[in-house]
Design a protein around this motif. Structure first.
Motif, PDB file in Angstrom:
ATOM      1  N   LEU A 204       0.832  -1.203   0.000  1.00 32.19           N
ATOM      2  CA  LEU A 204       0.000   0.000   0.000  1.00 32.19           C
ATOM      3  C   LEU A 204       0.870   1.258   0.000  1.00 32.19           C
ATOM      4  CD1 LEU A 204      -2.733  -1.127   2.555  1.00 32.19           C
ATOM      5  CD2 LEU A 204      -3.069  -0.775   0.101  1.00 32.19           C
ATOM      6  N   HIS A 205       1.944   1.239   0.763  1.00 35.76           N
ATOM      7  CA  HIS A 205       2.881   2.366   0.763  1.00 35.76           C
ATOM      8  C   HIS A 205       3.496   2.569  -0.621  1.00 35.76           C
ATOM      9  CE1 HIS A 205       2.829   3.557   4.911  1.00 35.76           C
ATOM     10  NE2 HIS A 205       3.238   2.391   5.367  1.00 35.76           N
ATOM     11  N   ALA A 210      -0.999   6.456   2.745  1.00 37.25           N
ATOM     12  CA  ALA A 210      -0.591   6.595   4.149  1.00 37.25           C
ATOM     13  C   ALA A 210      -1.335   5.599   5.021  1.00 37.25           C
ATOM     14  CB  ALA A 210      -0.867   8.015   4.641  1.00 37.25           C
ATOM     15  N   ILE A 211      -0.660   5.156   6.081  1.00 31.30           N
ATOM     16  CA  ILE A 211      -1.241   4.246   7.074  1.00 31.30           C
ATOM     17  C   ILE A 211      -0.995   4.860   8.443  1.00 31.30           C
ATOM     18  CG2 ILE A 211      -1.167   1.915   8.053  1.00 31.30           C
ATOM     19  CD1 ILE A 211      -0.095   0.999   5.277  1.00 31.30           C
ATOM     20  N   SER A 305      11.351  -1.969  -8.790  1.00 27.72           N
ATOM     21  CA  SER A 305      12.618  -1.418  -9.267  1.00 27.72           C
ATOM     22  C   SER A 305      13.067  -0.239  -8.415  1.00 27.72           C
ATOM     23  CB  SER A 305      12.491  -0.985 -10.731  1.00 27.72           C
ATOM     24  OG  SER A 305      11.447  -0.030 -10.869  1.00 27.72           O
ATOM     25  N   VAL A 306      12.107   0.379  -7.730  1.00 21.67           N
ATOM     26  CA  VAL A 306      12.391   1.518  -6.860  1.00 21.67           C
ATOM     27  C   VAL A 306      11.863   1.198  -5.470  1.00 21.67           C
ATOM     28  CG1 VAL A 306      12.011   3.979  -6.436  1.00 21.67           C
ATOM     29  CG2 VAL A 306      12.246   3.135  -8.791  1.00 21.67           C
ATOM     30  N   SER A 307      12.655   1.494  -4.455  1.00 22.81           N
ATOM     31  CA  SER A 307      12.283   1.167  -3.085  1.00 22.81           C
ATOM     32  C   SER A 307      11.744   2.388  -2.343  1.00 22.81           C
ATOM     33  CB  SER A 307      13.492   0.614  -2.334  1.00 22.81           C
ATOM     34  OG  SER A 307      13.169   0.412  -0.972  1.00 22.81           O
ATOM     35  N   ILE A 308      10.673   2.184  -1.565  1.00 20.57           N
ATOM     36  CA  ILE A 308      10.187   3.235  -0.671  1.00 20.57           C
ATOM     37  C   ILE A 308      10.693   2.989   0.750  1.00 20.57           C
ATOM     38  CG2 ILE A 308       8.151   3.844  -2.007  1.00 20.57           C
ATOM     39  CD1 ILE A 308       7.722   1.619   1.015  1.00 20.57           C
TER      40      ILE A 308
END
Length: 336
Positions: A204-205, A210-211, A305-308
């Motif tokens: 979800l992030h 937002a959580i 491919s991209v990290s949060i």
């Protein structure tokens, strides 16, 4: 149709239904929510208890035990509520507990999921292990909570009563927008049980959602209702699923680095169990790593491919070092 479906997944939990379902019925905000018990292929007398003692409660009966994750996935899709409240069968709730969660979600469209403050039903002055006042994750993928670091569970003195962003919301009492839940694939059925809510929140992030924790709502969780903490099956699922969690949600290069470190930590945990002559849990760790190596390929095509991951302050901590060497035993000591 009411906006919220309070969904209780039951498996061989007749005694828990008798103990906790009356509190959910009594505490329900009937104008905004329905209570639904989804039986996950129980072989005990759960159906008889529901039909004879709770005839007005909505029920769904599955023919098999689909596990925590797939059981809820099926129920959320079948029921079609705007919001789904995933509630463990061993949670007691006070009157009006739902309204703060509902009001917050209605007034904050960027928030896709939230949880209440979770206190222990055995000692209501203390937080409960599974969720406390919101979940976080450290630089090596270890989960922790406001109010609980490893085995240290704090007394609730109102120190974490502010609404705040969290990395993950506990599956013990999780309110989520059903459309978003379904859009990201729901809970991962291959996890079967344990850490699947962390994986869900991570996905979800990834969508920019937002959580939050809304501590103005409070519930009381027994904990260990299905498997006690010392059970080797629980050890196996926790270790295996944590590896799945990291492999699945991190880009390959970052994932390789983190998993290398996790193998070192898990090796240490293995030898700690051996030193205690707890060979069943030691074997559970070995099996978790063996099965991870055999099964991880199923996630090869979904890795981002991209990290949060690094955008969250909590991921800059090493909770192992903080807890064991720096002796920081409370969340407030971490200065996130």
């Amino acid at each position: 149709m009411k906006p919220i479906g309070v969904i209780i997944l039951n498996w061989n939990g007749a005694a828990l239904l008798r103990r906790y379902l009356p509190t959910v019925i009594a505490g329900n905000s009937n104008e905004i929510a329905d209570v639904i018990v989804v039986d996950n292929g129980s072989s005990d007398n759960s159906r008889e208890v529901l039909e004879k003692e709770f005839p007005k409660v909505k029920t769904i009966y599955f023919d098999n035990n689909y596990g925590y994750a797939e059981g809820y996935n099926r129920a959320v899709k079948m029921l079609g509520y705007k919001y789904s409240l995933l509630l463990n069968s061993d949670v007691a709730v006070p009157e009006g507990w739902l309204m703060p969660l509902y009001d917050y979600m209605e007034n904050n469209n960027n928030v896709v999921a939230c949880q209440p403050k979770i206190l222990s039903d055995s000692d209501r002055s203390r937080f409960e292990y599974a969720g406390a006042s919101g979940g976080f994750i450290d630089s090596h993928g270890y989960p922790f909570c406001r109010g609980r670091l490893f085995e240290t569970v704090e007394e609730d003195k109102g120190q974490y009563d502010d609404v705040t962003d969290i990395f993950w919301a506990t599956g013990a009492a999780l309110l989520v927008r059903s459309a978003n839940y379904i859009a990201v694939g729901g809970l991962d059925k291959d996890f079967f049980a344990h850490m699947e809510e962390i994986d869900l929140c991570w996905r979800l992030h990834q969508n920019g959602d937002a959580i939050r924790v809304v501590p103005q709502s409070v519930v009381y969780h027994l904990g260990g209702g299905s498997l006690p903490a010392s059970n080797p099956r629980k050890t196996y699922l926790n270790f295996r699923n944590n590896l799945f969690l990291l492999y699945k949600n991190l880009p390959p290069r970052q994932g390789r680095k983190m998993l290398f470190v996790r193998r070192l930590y898990d090796t240490l945990a293995f030898f700690m169990f051996v030193a205690k002559a707890d060979f069943a849990n030691a074997r559970a760790i070995l099996k978790a790593h063996s099965d991870f190596r055999r099964q991880r390929h199923r996630y090869d095509n979904v890795r981002p491919s991209v990290s949060i991951f690094d955008t969250f302050p909590c991921t800059r901590r090493n909770i192992i070092i903080d807890y064991n060497l720096r002796r920081r035993r409370r969340f407030s000591d971490l200065s996130l």
